[in-house]
Design an enzyme around this catalytic site. Structure first.
Site, PDB file in Angstrom:
ATOM      1  N   LYS A 158       0.836  -1.206   0.000  1.00 38.96           N
ATOM      2  CA  LYS A 158       0.000   0.000   0.000  1.00 38.96           C
ATOM      3  C   LYS A 158       0.868   1.252   0.000  1.00 38.96           C
ATOM      4  CE  LYS A 158      -4.125  -1.949   2.207  1.00 38.96           C
ATOM      5  NZ  LYS A 158      -5.086  -1.878   3.346  1.00 38.96           N
ATOM      6  N   GLY A 164      -8.137   4.827   0.561  1.00 37.18           N
ATOM      7  CA  GLY A 164      -9.353   4.618  -0.213  1.00 37.18           C
ATOM      8  C   GLY A 164      -9.144   3.668  -1.376  1.00 37.18           C
ATOM      9  N   LYS A 237     -17.681   2.439  -3.767  1.00 39.94           N
ATOM     10  CA  LYS A 237     -18.743   1.725  -3.054  1.00 39.94           C
ATOM     11  C   LYS A 237     -20.040   1.806  -3.847  1.00 39.94           C
ATOM     12  CE  LYS A 237     -16.392   2.801   1.224  1.00 39.94           C
ATOM     13  NZ  LYS A 237     -16.255   3.773   2.324  1.00 39.94           N
ATOM     14  N   ARG A 292     -13.180  13.137   6.932  1.00 41.69           N
ATOM     15  CA  ARG A 292     -14.202  13.910   6.225  1.00 41.69           C
ATOM     16  C   ARG A 292     -15.578  13.343   6.530  1.00 41.69           C
ATOM     17  NH1 ARG A 292     -12.108  10.022   2.686  1.00 41.69           N
ATOM     18  NH2 ARG A 292     -13.736   8.599   1.971  1.00 41.69           N
TER      19      ARG A 292
END
Ligand code: MV4
Length: 460
Positions: A158, A164, A237, A292
């Site tokens: 990663k 995300g 998503k 957020r």
């Protein structure tokens, strides 16, 4: 409370924030690109300022233009929504330097958590369980390879500056490691100008469970339960629900408590989301923290009765949290389906165009967050999210039936315009989804199995 706030975003979330402001008596300034001149939020807001051309780089990502619009209009605060500048610590700092309150965590906290490797180290210190892997970033292939060999395959590389799902490479065997490592660093350098990476054990069939937290920056904080976000395609998503299904009450409580402890340990303030992977044995592992309001926040609003945007605004204006953990009562089940203007039969290709008809569903316990209108033109410049349909019911089975009913009512018609609704229907129809025992492999499995009638199939 603020008297006037600037909304540094577009689409459904800009309208969502404007509505919260209207309810709280806060005057609103919508900023918009030339492409969004006639948008719903521009009409809804008290004032609007054009900040640049259609390309986001020159408008919604243009910090200088946004700050100048705030100065011109006398706005005291900036709500960044999600995406765009919402998790940019430099933007938060520019706001502060110009006397504007940024609705979100402090810039230092955002910078620390935005570095996913540093977030991992911080959460380990707070006692959260991590997936096996490296906590320091890995400067050489030898070092990285040694970690992978130690934890065992499959592993995932990663990008520290990613998150995300951006910049991740799964490696299934030692023979592929060196190439994957080099590739990930090259991509990271090109996309993020930061090639630091870390390695984790990869769980191919876990559940993606996240916790909504709300903290006031004075030591107060609550969690508002879990959401399952395992239904993703290329890290977009499609369907979210809360609470996360098919997990014991004890597991849900342990995950939520860990999330809040982690957020408080770094002096988090505002609304935030702590992401976990949960394995078959209900062991949970911290992944990242998002600084957020998220697209799927209405799921939590429906099961908690808490207006998250209101609470963001209160906390940002310096008011201590108005709810205690005892007062948070989660009831029933909420599901959200994202309606994107994309063609599931063409690899989810965006299909911009004019909406000749646009008739959202209504009825009991049914919420639609959208900036769509009949005649609205979906342009090619921004992400293709057009609407979110959220339903609530006391039980999961009824919530699923209610969602199918709501999606049946949704009439979106326009030349060349497709939506993700047919694919979402297949998700809702899936036996494992119905049982609540699905995991992150669900979408790929549906795409591999090919189309039910009316959907085409197989893209490899
Ligand atoms: C993972 C993972 C499995 N193992 N990390 C995706 C979004 C980002 N926040 C982290 N994500 C994942 N990280 C490890 N070590 C699985 C996901 C993941 C996922 C992966 C493939 C297909 C769909 C997915 C849906 C959610 C999470």
């Amino acid at each position: 409370m603020f008297e006037k706030l600037l909304i540094a975003n577009r689409g459904e979330i800009a309208l969502r924030v404007a509505r919260a402001c209207r309810e709280l008596g806060i005057r609103t300034v919508a900023v918009h690109s030339t492409a969004d001149r006639d948008s719903a939020v521009v009409r809804y807001a008290d004032e609007s300022v054009c900040i640049g051309p259609a390309a986001s780089r020159h408008s919604y990502l243009n910090a200088a233009a946004i700050v100048e619009a705030a100065r011109q209009t006398g706005a005291e605060a900036v709500h960044p929504g999600y995406g765009f500048l919402s998790e940019d610590p430099d933007f938060a700092e520019i706001c502060a330097d110009n006397g504007l309150t940024f609705v979100g965590p402090r810039p230092e906290v955002m910078a620390a958590l935005g570095d996913k490797s540093r977030a991992r180290a911080l959460m380990r210190e707070a006692g959260l369980p991590l997936l096996p892997g490296s906590v320091e970033t890995l400067a050489t292939v030898g070092e990285a390879r040694a970690v992978a060999d130690e934890i065992g395959y499959p592993v995932i590389i990663k990008v520290a500056a990613g998150g995300g799902g951006r910049g991740m490479t799964v490696v299934w065997s030692p023979a592929d490691f060196a190439r994957a490592y080099a590739h990930t660093r090259t991509v990271a350098r090109a996309v993020f100008s930061d090639d630091r990476v870390y390695v984790e054990r990869y769980l191919p069939q876990a559940r993606h469970v996240e916790v909504q937290v709300l903290c006031d920056g004075h030591g107060g904080g609550v969690h508002l339960g879990t959401r399952d976000c395992s239904v993703q395609r290329r890290h977009q998503k499609l369907v979210e629900e809360g609470p996360a299904p098919a997990l014991s009450a004890a597991t849900l409580e342990a995950i939520a408590a860990a999330a809040l402890r982690g957020a408080l340990s770094v002096g988090y303030s505002g609304a935030g989301t702590v992401e976990f992977l949960v394995d078959e044995a209900e062991r949970f592992h911290f992944m990242e923290i998002n600084c957020r309001i998220q697209v799927e926040h209405p799921v939590t609003e429906m099961i908690s009765g808490v207006d998250l945007v209101h609470e963001q605004l209160y906390v940002a204006s310096g008011v201590p949290l108005r709810i205690s953990q005892d007062e948070v009562q989660l009831r029933g089940v909420a599901i959200e389906c994202r309606v994107n203007v994309e063609d599931p039969d063409r690899d989810f290709l965006p299909t911009p165009g004019r909406l000749d008809r646009f008739q959202p569903p209504g009825g009991p316990f049914t919420r639609v967050d959208t900036h769509g209108l009949p005649g609205y033109v979906v342009g090619p410049h921004y992400d293709s999210l057009l609407a979110k349909v959220i339903v609530w019911a006391p039980e999961r089975a009824l919530a699923l039936d209610r969602m199918e009913r709501a999606l049946d009512e949704f009439d979106i018609t326009g030349a060349g315009v497709h939506t993700t609704i047919p694919f979402i229907r297949r998700v809702l129809d899936d036996a494992r989804f119905r049982k609540g025992s699905y995991s992150t492999d669900l979408v790929d499995r549906l795409l591999r199995d090919g189309g039910a009638p009316g959907t085409s199939a197989v893209h490899t």
